[in-house]
Design an enzyme around this catalytic site. Structure first.
Site, short mmCIF file in Angstrom:
data_model
loop_
_atom_site.label_atom_id
_atom_site.label_comp_id
_atom_site.label_asym_id
_atom_site.label_seq_id
_atom_site.Cartn_x
_atom_site.Cartn_y
_atom_site.Cartn_z
N GLU A 31 18.17 -17.23 -31.84
CA GLU A 31 18.14 -18.58 -32.58
C GLU A 31 18.69 -18.13 -34.01
O GLU A 31 18.28 -17.42 -34.50
CB GLU A 31 16.71 -18.88 -32.46
CG GLU A 31 16.29 -20.33 -33.20
CD GLU A 31 17.29 -21.34 -32.98
OE1 GLU A 31 17.15 -21.85 -31.80
OE2 GLU A 31 17.93 -21.91 -33.89
N GLY A 33 18.35 -21.11 -36.54
CA GLY A 33 17.63 -21.85 -37.29
C GLY A 33 16.18 -21.71 -36.86
O GLY A 33 15.67 -20.71 -36.69
N GLY A 36 12.28 -23.95 -31.49
CA GLY A 36 12.15 -25.22 -31.04
C GLY A 36 13.33 -26.37 -31.01
O GLY A 36 13.34 -27.28 -30.38
N GLY A 37 14.57 -26.12 -31.89
CA GLY A 37 15.64 -26.83 -31.72
C GLY A 37 15.52 -28.22 -32.52
O GLY A 37 14.46 -28.60 -33.16
N THR A 38 16.52 -29.18 -32.13
CA THR A 38 16.69 -30.31 -32.84
C THR A 38 15.32 -31.46 -32.60
O THR A 38 15.01 -31.93 -33.32
CB THR A 38 18.07 -30.83 -32.06
OG1 THR A 38 18.91 -30.11 -32.48
CG2 THR A 38 18.12 -32.25 -32.85
N CYS A 39 14.95 -31.31 -31.18
CA CYS A 39 14.00 -32.41 -30.87
C CYS A 39 12.78 -32.36 -31.67
O CYS A 39 12.27 -33.24 -32.16
CB CYS A 39 13.72 -32.55 -29.25
SG CYS A 39 12.67 -33.89 -28.72
N HIS A 440 -0.82 -59.99 -14.75
CA HIS A 440 -0.69 -61.30 -15.55
C HIS A 440 -1.50 -61.25 -16.69
O HIS A 440 -2.61 -61.20 -16.46
CB HIS A 440 -0.59 -62.50 -14.55
CG HIS A 440 -0.52 -63.95 -15.46
ND1 HIS A 440 0.62 -64.22 -15.76
CD2 HIS A 440 -1.32 -64.84 -15.77
CE1 HIS A 440 0.57 -65.25 -16.57
NE2 HIS A 440 -0.75 -65.63 -16.40
C1 FAD Z 1 17.49 -37.79 -35.37
C2 FAD Z 1 17.55 -37.67 -33.86
C3 FAD Z 1 16.69 -38.14 -33.09
C4 FAD Z 1 16.93 -38.14 -31.63
N1 FAD Z 1 15.83 -38.82 -30.82
C5 FAD Z 1 16.04 -38.61 -29.61
C6 FAD Z 1 15.06 -39.39 -28.82
O1 FAD Z 1 14.36 -40.30 -29.41
N2 FAD Z 1 15.33 -39.29 -27.54
C7 FAD Z 1 16.06 -38.39 -26.89
O2 FAD Z 1 16.15 -38.09 -25.72
N3 FAD Z 1 16.75 -37.81 -27.51
C8 FAD Z 1 16.91 -37.81 -29.25
N4 FAD Z 1 17.62 -37.00 -29.79
C9 FAD Z 1 18.70 -36.18 -29.12
C10 FAD Z 1 17.91 -34.77 -28.65
O3 FAD Z 1 17.12 -34.56 -29.86
C11 FAD Z 1 18.91 -33.82 -28.28
O4 FAD Z 1 19.58 -34.40 -27.24
C12 FAD Z 1 18.32 -32.49 -27.66
O5 FAD Z 1 17.30 -32.20 -28.70
C13 FAD Z 1 19.28 -31.57 -27.63
O6 FAD Z 1 18.75 -30.22 -26.79
P1 FAD Z 1 19.34 -29.02 -26.94
O7 FAD Z 1 18.36 -28.05 -26.11
O8 FAD Z 1 20.68 -29.19 -26.16
O9 FAD Z 1 19.59 -28.67 -28.18
P2 FAD Z 1 18.90 -28.21 -29.57
O10 FAD Z 1 17.43 -28.59 -29.28
O11 FAD Z 1 19.76 -28.61 -30.49
O12 FAD Z 1 18.78 -26.59 -29.63
C14 FAD Z 1 19.93 -25.79 -29.87
C15 FAD Z 1 19.46 -24.45 -30.75
O13 FAD Z 1 20.53 -23.49 -30.59
C16 FAD Z 1 20.44 -23.05 -31.91
N5 FAD Z 1 21.90 -22.55 -32.16
C17 FAD Z 1 23.26 -23.37 -32.15
N6 FAD Z 1 24.23 -22.11 -32.19
C18 FAD Z 1 23.56 -21.04 -32.40
C19 FAD Z 1 24.18 -19.72 -32.28
N7 FAD Z 1 25.43 -19.51 -32.48
N8 FAD Z 1 23.35 -19.01 -32.44
C20 FAD Z 1 21.81 -18.80 -32.20
N9 FAD Z 1 21.41 -20.23 -32.08
C21 FAD Z 1 22.02 -21.18 -32.20
C22 FAD Z 1 20.16 -24.13 -33.00
O14 FAD Z 1 19.81 -23.66 -34.15
C23 FAD Z 1 19.16 -24.89 -32.33
O15 FAD Z 1 17.74 -24.36 -32.30
C24 FAD Z 1 17.73 -37.27 -31.44
C25 FAD Z 1 18.41 -36.42 -31.94
C26 FAD Z 1 18.53 -36.53 -33.30
C27 FAD Z 1 19.28 -35.62 -34.22
#
Ligand code: FAD
Ligand code: NAD
Length: 457
Positions: A31, A33, A36-39, A440
């Site tokens: 990881e 960052g 737990g990532g983006t969500c 209803h």
């Molecule tokens: C503001 C916002 C609101 C959102 N709201 C919704 C919602 O209401 N409902 C919904 O369904 N979706 C929503 N989304 C979309 C949703 O957040 C994403 O589709 C989802 O989190 C993607 O998950 P993922 O596991 O693919 O990636 P991520 O959760 O992004 O995880 C990827 C991880 O990989 C790490 N990483 C990347 N490159 C490297 C590397 N080279 N080496 C090591 N680690 C790395 C990153 O740091 C990150 O922690 C939203 C997105 C945003 C930005």
């Protein structure tokens, strides 16, 4: 060089893959960052906590039409921000701790991973490792458009805007999609003057046309919406930021205290040197996968934003369950089910959709009928005095099978769920409407009436 049975890159949806059945696998989690990532950290969860708060802040303004005088006294931004992140940040830290210190078979590497070849990964921590199998769940990041002087002017993305020190007086939002629409609702409900800037003639133009048109009309009543604009330059001012644009009436500028850039998200493939692993990519940088989430290298699987057609958490979660199964059962793999992927925009009004838009149905040349039902014509809609919301359905006239459902209005993200269920399990419109009771006078009567309005054969 340490060798692992499984390497997982990314701790968003990737972090849920290791389970008890893998207790004797040697696993590395990488990881770059926040765990737990983006969500969890900068996406779905904090935004919806802000949206709910914004809904409360917006309520007094809507009470007048019901005969209730109410006022919004104050919005305590630091308290709201800290309440939200004081809940989320410990979850991220707890998840990291659990994997790093309490999973005997898991090693966590905190750095930016890059491929050296299809089995070898530089962890970005000074250590290079090898693996039998690799899962890429490295997600996406905000796209930054090429606008002159944008970098030197300074701007926010969804990664930073929720942690502002103070509420700005005014906010320009560049973009017209999900993120722009949700943050426009949040900040305007908190009293911030919002300007939305879009390139095309509609907000949320990926939605069914009638829905996008209705949303754009409602948005124009609340926000300064400037469409068909090309932003040519950004400029720092003593009080914030100025954007220079070209629009239908020529050149213009707009100024505000802060700028949020929300013009889409790009896959993090470039950060990984994914091509060194011999992975095939789509033209937009996403990793190509088959229905079993396998990349062009059979021992590497990918999921979520880095490979999916959908940048949605429920899709990333679904794909991670498929990957988990397929890692454990390589001889009996399951395919991802992307037939009926719903999505919701948590703005005001809310929007939810599943299946084809009318424009997509037309382009496919399939036979369809449509029906609409306004919230204003159901009893609960009267209660809410709603005047702009509606549901629109598309169905096959011969079989009654639903092929698309689109709702704009109060609680659209919840009201649509029975339609998602009907499409997923093949329930036809007539059976759905008349084969069950509808409470209803509750909001799902919107769905019941829309179903009954369909002109089926
Ligand atoms: C503001 C916002 C609101 C959102 N709201 C919704 C919602 O209401 N409902 C919904 O369904 N979706 C929503 N989304 C979309 C949703 O957040 C994403 O589709 C989802 O989190 C993607 O998950 P993922 O596991 O693919 O990636 P991520 O959760 O992004 O995880 C990827 C991880 O990989 C790490 N990483 C990347 N490159 C490297 C590397 N080279 N080496 C090591 N680690 C790395 C990153 O740091 C990150 O922690 C939203 C997105 C945003 C930005
Ligand atoms: N509720 C949710 O499920 C939710 C919420 C937020 C984000 N997301 C996911 O995150 C993704 C990214 O969100 P997003 O809003 O950044 O992207 P988006 O793709 O939804 O919208 C971006 C919009 O910005 C416009 N645009 C592009 N360049 C521009 C420019 N230079 N000037 C003005 N407008 C420009 C595009 O035409 C597009 O309409 C979404 O596609 C969605 O999948 C989901």
């Amino acid at each position: 060089m340490r060798h692992f049975d499984l390497v997982i890159i990314g701790t968003g949806s990737g972090n849920s893959i290791p389970n008890d059945a893998m207790a004797d696998w040697k696993i590395a989690i990488l990881e770059k960052g926040t765990f737990g990532g983006t969500c969890l950290n900068v996406g779905c969860i904090p935004t919806k906590m802000f949206v709910h708060t914004a809904d409360q802040a917006a309520a007094p303004a809507n009470a007048k039409k019901l005969g209730v005088d109410a006022t919004l006294d104050a919005v305590h931004w630091p308290e709201i921000r800290d309440r939200i992140f004081n809940r989320i940040d410990p979850i991220a830290e707890g998840g990291r701790n659990w994997r790093a210190n309490e999973n005997a078979n898991v090693t966590v590497f905190e750095g930016t991973a890059t491929f050296e070849d299809a089995h070898t990964i530089n962890t970005g921590t000074g250590e290079t490792i090898t693996a039998d199998r690799i899962v890429i769940a490295a997600g996406s990041r905000p796209t930054i458009p090429a606008i002159a002087d944008l970098e030197t002017t300074g701007f926010h993305t969804s990664d930073t805007i929720m942690r502002l020190d103070e509420l700005p007086e005014s906010l320009i939002i560049l973009g017209s999609g999900f993120i722009a629409s949700e943050f426009a609702h949040v900040f305007s409900s908190f009293g911030v003057k919002v300007t939305l800037i879009g390139r095309s003639n509609l907000l949320l133009r990926h939605e069914d046309l009638e829905i996008a048109e209705r949303f754009t009309d409602v948005a124009k009543q609340k926000w300064d919406v400037r469409l068909q604009r090309k932003t040519t330059r950004a400029e720092k001012t003593p009080t914030g930021v100025k954007l220079h644009m070209e629009g239908p009436d020529g050149e213009e500028t707009v100024e505000a205290s802060q700028l949020l850039v929300a013009v889409g998200r790009q896959p993090n493939t470039d950060l990984l040197d994914a091509t060194k692993a011999g992975l095939e990519l789509h033209s937009d940088g996403r990793i190509k996968v088959d229905e079993y989430q396998r990349t062009s290298q059979p021992h590497i699987l990918a999921l979520g934003d880095i490979s999916s057609d959908y940048q949605l958490k429920h899709v990333a979660n679904h794909e991670s369950r498929v990957v988990q199964h397929n890692l454990l059962n390589p001889d009996n793999p399951i395919a991802s089910d992307h037939r009926f992927v719903p999505a919701a925009v948590f703005s005001n009004p809310q929007i939810a959709s599943v299946g084809l838009t009318e424009e997509e149905a037309k382009a496919k040349g399939i036979r369809y009928v449509t029906a609409s039902q306004a919230y204003a014509s159901i009893a609960y809609g009267w209660a809410m005095e709603d005047t702009t919301g509606f549901a629109k359905l598309l169905a096959d006239p011969a079989t009654g099978q639903l092929i698309g459902a689109h709702i704009i209005g109060p609680q659209a993200s919840s009201v649509i769920q029975p339609l998602i269920q009907a499409m997923s399990f093949g329930l036809d419109a007539k059976s759905m409407a008349r084969g069950q009771y509808w409470i209803h006078p509750a909001m799902p009567e919107l769905v019941e009436n829309a179903l009954l309005n369909l002109p089926l054969d």
